[in-house]
Design a protein around this motif. Sequence first.
Motif, PDB file in Angstrom:
ATOM      1  N   GLU A 421       0.825  -1.208   0.000  1.00 45.67           N
ATOM      2  CA  GLU A 421       0.000   0.000   0.000  1.00 45.67           C
ATOM      3  C   GLU A 421       0.858   1.256   0.000  1.00 45.67           C
ATOM      4  O   GLU A 421       0.640   2.171  -0.806  1.00 45.67           O
ATOM      5  N   VAL A 422       1.843   1.310   0.884  1.00 41.31           N
ATOM      6  CA  VAL A 422       2.635   2.540   0.996  1.00 41.31           C
ATOM      7  C   VAL A 422       3.646   2.661  -0.142  1.00 41.31           C
ATOM      8  O   VAL A 422       4.114   3.770  -0.424  1.00 41.31           O
ATOM      9  N   LEU A 423       3.995   1.549  -0.783  1.00 43.80           N
ATOM     10  CA  LEU A 423       4.939   1.619  -1.903  1.00 43.80           C
ATOM     11  C   LEU A 423       4.238   1.592  -3.261  1.00 43.80           C
ATOM     12  O   LEU A 423       4.879   1.355  -4.280  1.00 43.80           O
ATOM     13  N   ARG A 424       2.940   1.848  -3.256  1.00 39.79           N
ATOM     14  CA  ARG A 424       2.223   1.932  -4.537  1.00 39.79           C
ATOM     15  C   ARG A 424       2.634   3.221  -5.220  1.00 39.79           C
ATOM     16  O   ARG A 424       2.293   4.314  -4.797  1.00 39.79           O
ATOM     17  N   ARG A 425       3.385   3.077  -6.293  1.00 43.18           N
ATOM     18  CA  ARG A 425       4.004   4.243  -6.934  1.00 43.18           C
ATOM     19  C   ARG A 425       3.482   4.509  -8.335  1.00 43.18           C
ATOM     20  O   ARG A 425       3.960   5.402  -9.027  1.00 43.18           O
ATOM     21  N   VAL A 426       2.506   3.701  -8.791  1.00 40.97           N
ATOM     22  CA  VAL A 426       2.003   3.859 -10.155  1.00 40.97           C
ATOM     23  C   VAL A 426       0.480   3.749 -10.161  1.00 40.97           C
ATOM     24  O   VAL A 426      -0.135   3.260  -9.212  1.00 40.97           O
ATOM     25  N   THR A 427      -0.093   4.189 -11.251  1.00 43.69           N
ATOM     26  CA  THR A 427      -1.529   4.032 -11.504  1.00 43.69           C
ATOM     27  C   THR A 427      -1.699   3.226 -12.787  1.00 43.69           C
ATOM     28  O   THR A 427      -1.058   3.526 -13.799  1.00 43.69           O
ATOM     29  N   ARG A 428      -2.526   2.213 -12.712  1.00 45.51           N
ATOM     30  CA  ARG A 428      -2.703   1.339 -13.877  1.00 45.51           C
ATOM     31  C   ARG A 428      -3.857   1.832 -14.740  1.00 45.51           C
ATOM     32  O   ARG A 428      -4.896   2.269 -14.239  1.00 45.51           O
ATOM     33  N   GLN A 429      -3.661   1.733 -16.044  1.00 41.78           N
ATOM     34  CA  GLN A 429      -4.720   2.002 -17.012  1.00 41.78           C
ATOM     35  C   GLN A 429      -4.800   0.839 -17.990  1.00 41.78           C
ATOM     36  O   GLN A 429      -3.775   0.240 -18.325  1.00 41.78           O
ATOM     37  N   ASP A 430      -6.009   0.519 -18.426  1.00 41.56           N
ATOM     38  CA  ASP A 430      -6.209  -0.513 -19.448  1.00 41.56           C
ATOM     39  C   ASP A 430      -6.631   0.185 -20.733  1.00 41.56           C
ATOM     40  O   ASP A 430      -7.720   0.759 -20.819  1.00 41.56           O
ATOM     41  N   LEU A 431      -5.765   0.146 -21.736  1.00 41.39           N
ATOM     42  CA  LEU A 431      -6.020   0.855 -22.989  1.00 41.39           C
ATOM     43  C   LEU A 431      -6.792   0.010 -23.984  1.00 41.39           C
ATOM     44  O   LEU A 431      -7.108   0.499 -25.088  1.00 41.39           O
ATOM     45  N   GLY A 432      -7.088  -1.246 -23.631  1.00 43.09           N
ATOM     46  CA  GLY A 432      -7.803  -2.103 -24.567  1.00 43.09           C
ATOM     47  C   GLY A 432      -6.947  -2.461 -25.764  1.00 43.09           C
ATOM     48  O   GLY A 432      -5.725  -2.641 -25.656  1.00 43.09           O
ATOM     49  N   THR A 433      -7.577  -2.525 -26.936  1.00 44.61           N
ATOM     50  CA  THR A 433      -6.870  -2.908 -28.163  1.00 44.61           C
ATOM     51  C   THR A 433      -6.375  -1.664 -28.887  1.00 44.61           C
ATOM     52  O   THR A 433      -7.132  -0.712 -29.107  1.00 44.61           O
ATOM     53  N   LEU A 434      -5.097  -1.675 -29.257  1.00 49.70           N
ATOM     54  CA  LEU A 434      -4.482  -0.566 -29.980  1.00 49.70           C
ATOM     55  C   LEU A 434      -3.862  -1.078 -31.275  1.00 49.70           C
ATOM     56  O   LEU A 434      -3.330  -2.196 -31.315  1.00 49.70           O
ATOM     57  N   SER A 435      -3.902  -0.253 -32.300  1.00 45.49           N
ATOM     58  CA  SER A 435      -3.124  -0.564 -33.501  1.00 45.49           C
ATOM     59  C   SER A 435      -1.665  -0.264 -33.214  1.00 45.49           C
ATOM     60  O   SER A 435      -1.337   0.508 -32.303  1.00 45.49           O
ATOM     61  N   ALA A 436      -0.778  -0.866 -33.988  1.00 50.31           N
ATOM     62  CA  ALA A 436       0.648  -0.602 -33.812  1.00 50.31           C
ATOM     63  C   ALA A 436       0.941   0.876 -34.036  1.00 50.31           C
ATOM     64  O   ALA A 436       1.765   1.479 -33.337  1.00 50.31           O
ATOM     65  N   GLU A 437       0.237   1.482 -35.002  1.00 52.40           N
ATOM     66  CA  GLU A 437       0.458   2.900 -35.297  1.00 52.40           C
ATOM     67  C   GLU A 437       0.047   3.782 -34.123  1.00 52.40           C
ATOM     68  O   GLU A 437       0.754   4.735 -33.750  1.00 52.40           O
ATOM     69  N   ALA A 438      -1.108   3.462 -33.521  1.00 49.86           N
ATOM     70  CA  ALA A 438      -1.581   4.263 -32.386  1.00 49.86           C
ATOM     71  C   ALA A 438      -0.645   4.113 -31.186  1.00 49.86           C
ATOM     72  O   ALA A 438      -0.344   5.088 -30.486  1.00 49.86           O
ATOM     73  N   LEU A 439      -0.187   2.891 -30.957  1.00 47.75           N
ATOM     74  CA  LEU A 439       0.746   2.673 -29.850  1.00 47.75           C
ATOM     75  C   LEU A 439       2.034   3.450 -30.074  1.00 47.75           C
ATOM     76  O   LEU A 439       2.537   4.118 -29.162  1.00 47.75           O
ATOM     77  N   CYS A 440       2.577   3.356 -31.269  1.00 45.33           N
ATOM     78  CA  CYS A 440       3.837   4.054 -31.552  1.00 45.33           C
ATOM     79  C   CYS A 440       3.680   5.568 -31.462  1.00 45.33           C
ATOM     80  O   CYS A 440       4.623   6.272 -31.077  1.00 45.33           O
ATOM     81  N   ALA A 441       2.492   6.073 -31.820  1.00 48.73           N
ATOM     82  CA  ALA A 441       2.259   7.515 -31.685  1.00 48.73           C
ATOM     83  C   ALA A 441       2.338   7.924 -30.217  1.00 48.73           C
ATOM     84  O   ALA A 441       2.916   8.968 -29.876  1.00 48.73           O
ATOM     85  N   GLN A 442       1.775   7.103 -29.330  1.00 50.89           N
ATOM     86  CA  GLN A 442       1.846   7.409 -27.901  1.00 50.89           C
ATOM     87  C   GLN A 442       3.280   7.301 -27.385  1.00 50.89           C
ATOM     88  O   GLN A 442       3.733   8.150 -26.614  1.00 50.89           O
ATOM     89  N   LEU A 443       3.982   6.270 -27.813  1.00 57.55           N
ATOM     90  CA  LEU A 443       5.363   6.102 -27.372  1.00 57.55           C
ATOM     91  C   LEU A 443       6.238   7.248 -27.864  1.00 57.55           C
ATOM     92  O   LEU A 443       7.104   7.748 -27.140  1.00 57.55           O
ATOM     93  N   SER A 444       6.008   7.674 -29.093  1.00 63.09           N
ATOM     94  CA  SER A 444       6.833   8.742 -29.679  1.00 63.09           C
ATOM     95  C   SER A 444       6.600  10.079 -29.001  1.00 63.09           C
ATOM     96  O   SER A 444       7.497  10.932 -28.951  1.00 63.09           O
ATOM     97  N   SER A 445       5.401  10.255 -28.463  1.00 62.73           N
ATOM     98  CA  SER A 445       5.091  11.547 -27.838  1.00 62.73           C
ATOM     99  C   SER A 445       5.669  11.651 -26.428  1.00 62.73           C
ATOM    100  O   SER A 445       5.686  12.737 -25.844  1.00 62.73           O
ATOM    101  N   ALA A 446       6.116  10.544 -25.880  1.00 64.29           N
ATOM    102  CA  ALA A 446       6.691  10.549 -24.530  1.00 64.29           C
ATOM    103  C   ALA A 446       8.199  10.720 -24.618  1.00 64.29           C
ATOM    104  O   ALA A 446       8.859  10.154 -25.488  1.00 64.29           O
ATOM    105  N   GLU A 447       8.751  11.487 -23.691  1.00 67.03           N
ATOM    106  CA  GLU A 447      10.193  11.690 -23.671  1.00 67.03           C
ATOM    107  C   GLU A 447      10.924  10.454 -23.157  1.00 67.03           C
ATOM    108  O   GLU A 447      11.968  10.064 -23.679  1.00 67.03           O
ATOM    109  N   GLN A 448      10.372   9.853 -22.108  1.00 63.26           N
ATOM    110  CA  GLN A 448      10.968   8.651 -21.526  1.00 63.26           C
ATOM    111  C   GLN A 448       9.850   7.642 -21.272  1.00 63.26           C
ATOM    112  O   GLN A 448       8.894   7.933 -20.542  1.00 63.26           O
ATOM    113  N   VAL A 449       9.974   6.462 -21.875  1.00 59.96           N
ATOM    114  CA  VAL A 449       8.904   5.473 -21.778  1.00 59.96           C
ATOM    115  C   VAL A 449       9.463   4.075 -22.007  1.00 59.96           C
ATOM    116  O   VAL A 449      10.392   3.878 -22.797  1.00 59.96           O
ATOM    117  N   LEU A 450       8.888   3.118 -21.300  1.00 60.09           N
ATOM    118  CA  LEU A 450       9.225   1.705 -21.479  1.00 60.09           C
ATOM    119  C   LEU A 450       7.993   0.982 -21.999  1.00 60.09           C
ATOM    120  O   LEU A 450       6.888   1.158 -21.461  1.00 60.09           O
TER     121      LEU A 450
END
Length: 722
Positions: A421-450
Amino acid sequence: MKLLAHISDDKTRTQTIEEHLISTAALAGNFAAAFGAQAEAAYTALLHDIGKYSAGFQQRLQGGPPVDHSTAGAKAAIQDGNIPAALAIAGHHSGIPDLGNPHDTADESTLVGRSKRRIEDCSQWKQEISPAKAALPPWLLRQPDNLTMAFFTRMLYSSLVDADFIDTETFMDGKAAPRGMGEPLSALLEKVRAQAKRYLDSPAASPVAQERNKVLRACMEQGTHAPQGLYTLTVPTGGGKTFASLAFALEHAVAQKPQMERIIYVIPYTSIIDQTAQTFADLLGEDNVLAHFSGVDYKLTEKDDLTPAQYRKLLSSENWDAPIVVTTAVQFFESLYANRSSRCRKLHNIANSVILFDEAQTFPTDYLKPCVSAIAQLVQHYHTTAVLCTATQPALTPLLQELAPGLTAKELSPDPAHLYEVLRRVTRQDLGTLSAEALCAQLSSAEQVLCVVNRRKTAQDLFAQLPAEGSYCLTTFLCAADRRRQLDEIRQRLKAGLPCRVVSTSLIEAGVDVDFPLAYRETAGLDSLLQTAGRCNREGRRDPKKSIVASFQLEGLAPLPMLSQNVNAMNATERAYDLLDTPDAIHSYFESFYRTRATLDKQNILDAFQHGIKGCQFPFAQVAGKFHLIDNHTYTIYLPIEEGADLCASLRGGHISRAQLRRLGIYSVECYEKQFRSLDAAGALERSPDFPDDSAILADPDLYSRKTGLSMEIEEGRAIIL
């Protein structure tokens, strides 16, 4: 006249059989004392080479033909009713044989078959040695089931073959080899206590560091008084379990009476073993840490070029005679079910040790029962303490109740639920189904992402759509040298705040210390999702609400069949729990996952020892051939890049040494047969009968990128056959 066991290479010195048997018996007895079998091991060693009293063997020493000198001792042990000793003696060169059945004939390799062979007279041994019949250890007589007896036989065998190797080596070299390395565990404990004090006394500790310190204090306190046994350490990723578990192990080992002998740290993947070993070496000193894997420096150096410290490590790797051993789960568990001396020699040194299993949730499901059974045997009978360390603790209680009634695991973490509980450091989201293009657009818009995906090919395809600057593709299609280089660059860019977009397979999820502000995970099991989450906001310096871990399914790409049960268990857990990163949810996930598995012992390893295989009892050799944690056979492709170019040239010339071949392994990629055949058909591989089995040199340099690794985008052509 005293008959001989060995003659030195220069023909100037001899060792009598009596001398060899007595010396080997003393060593073997000492090795087996940790599990109450000193007399049994000494008895076994005294008989192991009595076949050398034959005229045939004495002629062998003068250049005569090879002779069987192990069956005689095995037959003598059988006459005494000592089957474990007979099996160990029969296999001390060729490997523990199957026991067999009463109908086996003399031409069969089982112990029963060999016992029916006629052997040359060697009765002179009775004039020189008098092995006292040894009773089995009392604990074994109280629990004489076949599985326990088989495990004991392998540990007895280990004591014999290590003693035999060492005594023979000492005579042949004319002096004792510099075996053993490092400082006493008590000295290493002082180093860990000093580091722990720095952590605990830090005035500016972050909230995450404060929780880590609570775990550390609990582990150190329990280490000083906790009895030998089975423990769990359940700590969220980034909660400091690696150092805390080491601190517990050293406190615990030193506090035991008698003191335990070593710490064995078992990690799931070779990709992180050098990182872990170096962390321990930096803290405890290089001479105190033995890393046992193929790519370690002392195995990559020619024997004549080894430093004294490297030579000691090379010797220690043969039998794990070191205070701290870092190894892989494959090496550890496959050795425990092996039958050859080279794999079993070290087993007796697992007794009287503390074993730390990192990322315990990665125990291979197809072999989960044999792995848990082996841990239970070690804890119950070999004065061993085992700790299962993970952020996603598997639900093993039902298996323990089945395999080792009465053995329970005690949790070391003071309050796992509160810690999550106290070390919960993230929030989870479920994006459902994404196209490769849509996923890459999100990844490209982030400066640092895994972004972690399930297929190597998917990682390569997504990487190709990302901005060139600061983007990385981490898969096992990269050779180890390039993976290390990329991880170093990734850590540097993250620390400097530079753009850093990483698409990786699951290799980044276990033990790789990186910290991203944002992470994506393709649909998989809950354990995989939480491991990815452990690489996001790892230090807790960002707002958890803004540190997103997003799960997704790629459009047109079904989950891997091998992950279907993980996904089903994940979906069931998601329906039952609002929060997935809690111990209860994780426990429920693993219970659901294990219930859906047809078997947790794919090769029926435990049943083979309990009931035999097709009438063959105690099938040691057959089980050794079946127990392979990595089932899929792979092929090796060597890459002529950097130092690998010269090593490939040596391979072509047919004069590559074993150390050079291991070094070349750093510049190699593993692939499956279908991929290997496709590359071969396209003329991309250079092959030769002189190369190691199932291997080739990459002949088309355009098919390997230092950024993305080996490409499977190939056209048909003609291979180069040397």
